[in-house]
Scaffold this active site. Structure first.
Site, short mmCIF file in Angstrom:
data_model
loop_
_atom_site.label_atom_id
_atom_site.label_comp_id
_atom_site.label_asym_id
_atom_site.label_seq_id
_atom_site.Cartn_x
_atom_site.Cartn_y
_atom_site.Cartn_z
N GLY A 14 0.82 -1.21 0.00
CA GLY A 14 0.00 0.00 0.00
C GLY A 14 0.86 1.25 0.00
NE ARG A 75 -1.51 -5.06 -2.10
CZ ARG A 75 -1.18 -4.69 -0.87
NH1 ARG A 75 -0.10 -5.18 -0.31
NH2 ARG A 75 -1.93 -3.84 -0.20
CG ASP A 106 3.55 -8.22 7.49
OD1 ASP A 106 4.17 -8.54 8.50
OD2 ASP A 106 2.94 -9.03 6.77
CB THR A 129 3.05 0.53 6.41
OG1 THR A 129 1.72 0.19 6.81
CG2 THR A 129 3.98 0.35 7.60
CG ASP A 131 -1.89 -0.29 8.58
OD1 ASP A 131 -2.86 0.48 8.68
OD2 ASP A 131 -1.80 -1.18 7.71
CG ASP A 133 1.47 -2.93 10.60
OD1 ASP A 133 2.37 -2.28 10.00
OD2 ASP A 133 0.69 -3.69 10.01
NE ARG A 175 -6.42 -6.97 6.02
CZ ARG A 175 -5.75 -6.21 5.15
NH1 ARG A 175 -6.36 -5.18 4.59
NH2 ARG A 175 -4.49 -6.44 4.86
#
Length: 327
Positions: A14, A75, A106, A129, A131, A133, A175
């Protein structure tokens, strides 16, 4: 003697605000150290298809303020296969590319980790990213911009909520990680924040609304898209049945959180880490993500950075903070 003469750079997964600033830093650091820099278009897909471009000072001029990524991202199912990775490796060798800087999250680092184990090829990662994360960095590139985008949007939604005495349920990205919801919810003064790391439950949410202040002109609930309760629309329908007197509206912010001009924090973080990534490759680092912890640059092996979501912010202390501030 270092054998790296040509560094490839790609963005994968992303998109995130600040990726262009990272690309710019990698290219200019490469030039500073008398290296050739090759841009790889569309992430690992471009690596498999040998979609390469030469990059120089001009190719990264006037991009530090732009969202998205000039190298594009996609992707790539073929890179998940041994045959696809073999083709990618052959393309690198054929084009005299000696090392890679991969910018992503990730999935990007998972692919890089497998590739390194198969071919012992030098790869350094930059955490790009929204996120936040990944372990090994306090903040990922794009996270600060994303949460500020959410706060700005929720501020506007609250204007309408207060004008009409409405309860708004705002769904944000996340998500697998609720850190966007958590920080932006605190920053926007949300009455409740629902994240996948913590099992809040519909009963808890209903109880909070039942016992909360009735004289508030507006109420905002922030929910991460991965929250197990079922997402903003499911929550909205449930609350309408339970509280028929509420004027309940749902707003899904969606991909506006990915776009936009990166914040100063993201630009500086991307710039610093991009330069360090090039220097790290020249100093023999590989299979690691460059991050910033407590204002210091650190290297974290890919397999330790991957899927180690920062749960600390979802600790009881943070959740109590939300409860106190929502009174």
């Amino acid at each position: 003697m270092n054998k790296i003469k040509n560094i490839g750079v790609l963005t994968s997964g992303g998109d995130a605000p600040g990726m262009n600033a990272a690309i710019r830093a990698v290219v200019r650091a490469g030039i500073y150290y008398d290296l050739k820099v090759t841009g790889i278009l569309r992430g690992y897909e471009g690596l498999v298809q040998a979609d390469f471009i030469d990059m120089d000072r001009k190719s990264v001029a006037n991009i530090i303020q732009r969202g998205g990524t000039i190298l594009k991202t996609a992707r790539c199912d073929s890179f998940r296969t041994p045959e696809g990775r073999k083709k990618a490796y052959d393309n690198l060798i054929a084009n005299n590319i000696d090392a890679l800087v991969v910018i992503g999250g990730d999935g990007t680092f998972t692919g890089a980790n497998v590739f390194i184990k198969e071919y012992d090829f030098p790869v350094i990662g930059l955490p790009g990213t929204i996120d936040n994360d990944l372990a090994g960095t306090d903040f990922t590139i794009g996270y600060d911009t994303a949460i500020n985008t959410v706060v700005s949007a929720v501020d506007k939604i609250r204007d309408t909520a207060e004008s009409h005495n409405r309860l708004f349920i705002v769904e944000v990205m996340g998500r697998d990680s609720g850190l966007i919801a958590l920080r932006s919810g605190i920053g926007a003064g949300a009455e409740a924040i629902l994240i996948p790391e913590v099992e809040t439950g519909m009963d808890d949410l209903i109880s909070r609304l039942e016992h909360g202040r009735k004289d508030k002109a507006s109420k905002i609930i922030i929910v991460a898209e991965g929250d197990e309760i079922g997402g903003a629309f499911h929550i909205g329908e449930t609350l309408k049945d339970k509280f028929p007197g509420y004027d309940i509206r749902v707003s899904v912010l969606g991909h506006i959180q990915r776009g936009g001009s990166p914040s100063c924090m993201d630009r500086v973080l991307a710039s610093r880490l991009g330069v360090i990534a090039v220097e790290g490759l020249l100093n023999g680092h590989s299979g690691e993500m460059v991050g910033q912890l407590d204002r210091e640059v650190v290297y974290t092996p890919f397999d330790q950075a991957i899927k180690h979501i920062n749960i600390e912010e979802a600790s009881p202390a943070w959740l109590k903070l939300i409860e106190i501030l929502s009174l």
